[in-house]
Design an enzyme around this catalytic site. Sequence first.
Site, PDB file in Angstrom:
ATOM      1  N   SER A 145       0.829  -1.212   0.000  1.00 55.82           N
ATOM      2  CA  SER A 145       0.000   0.000   0.000  1.00 55.82           C
ATOM      3  C   SER A 145       0.861   1.259   0.000  1.00 55.82           C
ATOM      4  CB  SER A 145      -0.912   0.023   1.231  1.00 55.82           C
ATOM      5  OG  SER A 145      -1.606   1.257   1.236  1.00 55.82           O
ATOM      6  N   LYS A 171     -14.085  -4.541   1.198  1.00 51.27           N
ATOM      7  CA  LYS A 171     -14.857  -3.520   0.464  1.00 51.27           C
ATOM      8  C   LYS A 171     -16.337  -3.863   0.361  1.00 51.27           C
ATOM      9  CE  LYS A 171     -11.161  -1.588  -2.304  1.00 51.27           C
ATOM     10  NZ  LYS A 171     -10.576  -1.465  -3.634  1.00 51.27           N
ATOM     11  N   ASN A 200     -15.104   1.886  -0.315  1.00 49.07           N
ATOM     12  CA  ASN A 200     -13.694   1.933   0.090  1.00 49.07           C
ATOM     13  C   ASN A 200     -13.406   3.118   1.000  1.00 49.07           C
ATOM     14  OD1 ASN A 200     -13.824   4.038  -1.796  1.00 49.07           O
ATOM     15  ND2 ASN A 200     -11.663   3.820  -2.275  1.00 49.07           N
ATOM     16  N   ASP A 202     -13.016   4.657  -5.493  1.00 41.47           N
ATOM     17  CA  ASP A 202     -12.355   3.964  -6.618  1.00 41.47           C
ATOM     18  C   ASP A 202     -13.170   4.186  -7.888  1.00 41.47           C
ATOM     19  OD1 ASP A 202     -10.359   2.865  -5.012  1.00 41.47           O
ATOM     20  OD2 ASP A 202     -11.453   0.993  -4.685  1.00 41.47           O
ATOM     21  N   TYR A 231      -0.764  -1.055  -9.766  1.00 41.57           N
ATOM     22  CA  TYR A 231       0.318  -0.089  -9.958  1.00 41.57           C
ATOM     23  C   TYR A 231       1.596  -0.663  -9.383  1.00 41.57           C
ATOM     24  CZ  TYR A 231      -1.280   0.999  -5.199  1.00 41.57           C
ATOM     25  OH  TYR A 231      -1.680   0.911  -3.893  1.00 41.57           O
ATOM     26  N   GLY A 271      -2.555   3.167 -12.803  1.00 45.26           N
ATOM     27  CA  GLY A 271      -3.066   2.828 -11.470  1.00 45.26           C
ATOM     28  C   GLY A 271      -2.595   3.788 -10.387  1.00 45.26           C
TER      29      GLY A 271
HETATM   30  P1  NAP Z   1     -10.443  -8.416  -5.253  1.00 48.87           P
HETATM   31  O1  NAP Z   1     -11.785  -7.931  -4.842  1.00 48.87           O
HETATM   32  O2  NAP Z   1      -9.717  -9.422  -4.431  1.00 48.87           O
HETATM   33  O3  NAP Z   1     -10.601  -8.995  -6.741  1.00 48.87           O
HETATM   34  C1  NAP Z   1      -9.488  -9.430  -7.483  1.00 48.87           C
HETATM   35  C2  NAP Z   1      -9.958 -10.036  -8.813  1.00 48.87           C
HETATM   36  O4  NAP Z   1      -8.778 -10.386  -9.538  1.00 48.87           O
HETATM   37  C3  NAP Z   1     -10.775 -11.290  -8.646  1.00 48.87           C
HETATM   38  O5  NAP Z   1     -11.706 -11.373  -9.704  1.00 48.87           O
HETATM   39  C4  NAP Z   1      -9.714 -12.391  -8.789  1.00 48.87           C
HETATM   40  O6  NAP Z   1     -10.207 -13.581  -9.352  1.00 48.87           O
HETATM   41  C5  NAP Z   1      -8.794 -11.801  -9.832  1.00 48.87           C
HETATM   42  N1  NAP Z   1      -7.451 -12.336  -9.715  1.00 48.87           N
HETATM   43  C6  NAP Z   1      -6.670 -12.419  -8.608  1.00 48.87           C
HETATM   44  N2  NAP Z   1      -5.465 -12.939  -8.926  1.00 48.87           N
HETATM   45  C7  NAP Z   1      -5.502 -13.195 -10.256  1.00 48.87           C
HETATM   46  C8  NAP Z   1      -4.576 -13.747 -11.170  1.00 48.87           C
HETATM   47  N3  NAP Z   1      -3.355 -14.141 -10.785  1.00 48.87           N
HETATM   48  N4  NAP Z   1      -4.954 -13.897 -12.468  1.00 48.87           N
HETATM   49  C9  NAP Z   1      -6.177 -13.512 -12.868  1.00 48.87           C
HETATM   50  N5  NAP Z   1      -7.122 -12.991 -12.052  1.00 48.87           N
HETATM   51  C10 NAP Z   1      -6.769 -12.827 -10.757  1.00 48.87           C
HETATM   52  O7  NAP Z   1      -9.432  -7.194  -5.422  1.00 48.87           O
HETATM   53  P2  NAP Z   1      -9.782  -5.720  -5.931  1.00 48.87           P
HETATM   54  O8  NAP Z   1     -10.149  -4.859  -4.803  1.00 48.87           O
HETATM   55  O9  NAP Z   1     -10.727  -5.861  -7.072  1.00 48.87           O
HETATM   56  O10 NAP Z   1      -8.333  -5.208  -6.417  1.00 48.87           O
HETATM   57  C11 NAP Z   1      -7.712  -5.703  -7.590  1.00 48.87           C
HETATM   58  C12 NAP Z   1      -6.371  -4.974  -7.774  1.00 48.87           C
HETATM   59  O11 NAP Z   1      -6.599  -3.599  -8.021  1.00 48.87           O
HETATM   60  C13 NAP Z   1      -5.487  -5.047  -6.519  1.00 48.87           C
HETATM   61  O12 NAP Z   1      -4.146  -5.224  -6.898  1.00 48.87           O
HETATM   62  C14 NAP Z   1      -5.701  -3.696  -5.866  1.00 48.87           C
HETATM   63  O13 NAP Z   1      -4.582  -3.309  -5.094  1.00 48.87           O
HETATM   64  C15 NAP Z   1      -5.862  -2.813  -7.094  1.00 48.87           C
HETATM   65  N6  NAP Z   1      -6.636  -1.596  -6.838  1.00 48.87           N
HETATM   66  C16 NAP Z   1      -6.062  -0.405  -7.150  1.00 48.87           C
HETATM   67  C17 NAP Z   1      -6.761   0.768  -6.981  1.00 48.87           C
HETATM   68  C18 NAP Z   1      -6.135   2.077  -7.364  1.00 48.87           C
HETATM   69  O14 NAP Z   1      -6.547   3.111  -6.855  1.00 48.87           O
HETATM   70  N7  NAP Z   1      -5.175   2.093  -8.266  1.00 48.87           N
HETATM   71  C19 NAP Z   1      -8.056   0.735  -6.460  1.00 48.87           C
HETATM   72  C20 NAP Z   1      -8.617  -0.498  -6.164  1.00 48.87           C
HETATM   73  C21 NAP Z   1      -7.902  -1.655  -6.354  1.00 48.87           C
HETATM   74  P3  NAP Z   1     -10.327 -14.941  -8.530  1.00 48.87           P
HETATM   75  O15 NAP Z   1     -11.617 -14.798  -7.781  1.00 48.87           O
HETATM   76  O16 NAP Z   1     -10.319 -15.956  -9.571  1.00 48.87           O
HETATM   77  O17 NAP Z   1      -9.120 -15.009  -7.614  1.00 48.87           O
END
Ligand code: NAP
Length: 280
Positions: A18, A69, A90, A105, A219, A240
Amino acid sequence: MQTKAIKAGLFGRPLSKSLSPGVFRIFSELTGGLISYELRECAGPGLAAEVEAARAAGWTGFNATIPHKRAVLELLDSAEKAARETGAANTVRFGEKGLEGTNTDALALAGALGEHGLSVKGLAAAVYGAGGAAAAAAWALAGAGAGRIALCARKPEGARTLQAKLSRVFPGTSFSTLPFGEPPEGHTILVNATPLGMYCPGTPPCAPRAGDICVDLAYAPGGTDFLRSAKAAGARAVDGLDLLVWQAALALDFWGGFPGGDIVKFKNDALARLARQLEG
Ligand code: NAP
């Protein structure tokens, strides 16, 4: 440019990558040094107790990330549209109505599309992932008029649930689910809403082309491989890191700590400082 004191923090696990404390430290410098922001690692069952402890300690509000979330919505007394419609929050404040939540987000991507002059009206998008970030991205794209949105996830159930939810909110956008692979031709918006490139190596399985709009929620210092390949192909890219600072600036505003003025300029000043720190 001094403003109201803000005490806040982030609940989630893992928090090892983070950058939020650094972002809020920069905000604090930009607003007169009245913001404190802590990381609180906690898994699912610990959230309600952490929230109560934060309230007792006089926090203004908090951010929630993986795995909270969706669960945090159940604790809220009041949820803004972005949180209700994505099914995820969030950003939460201890407000007049009790626990009040939103989804910065989702609002961040809407803001970034506007800032960069990217029109998605009538276009087709492939969104990789089916978690909170995917919900936020699909909500923002549909809200900005995307014509079709394909949700591409490893587990089809998650994508189908999101498809059903967002179809009710945005009847003018056609939602579908696709396997986690290359989307059919014509999908000119490509969104990585998985941890690929951030918490695990790799890129979403698609090949950006010139003129595409590529958005990475993940990111990494120096940029992700996905956005590097998008830029090399001549696509327009939303980073990101930019979204991270956008959502944090909107959270600061939700907590009453944004000093006013141009939030895009404020965000860009903070982003430039953060980028310099990450390079150094
Ligand atoms: P989440 O609710 O845990 O969802 C993650 C998604 O990605 C799920 O659909 C998961 O599928 C899939 N996934 C996980 N590992 C994978 C892999 N190796 N290959 C393909 N699919 C995969 O997480 P989230 O909150 O959506 O966050 C996702 C990413 O975005 C994180 O890295 C987070 O840090 C980032 N993010 C960034 C911001 C920003 O402001 N830049 C904001 C929000 C989130 P499965 O169910 O199959 O595991």
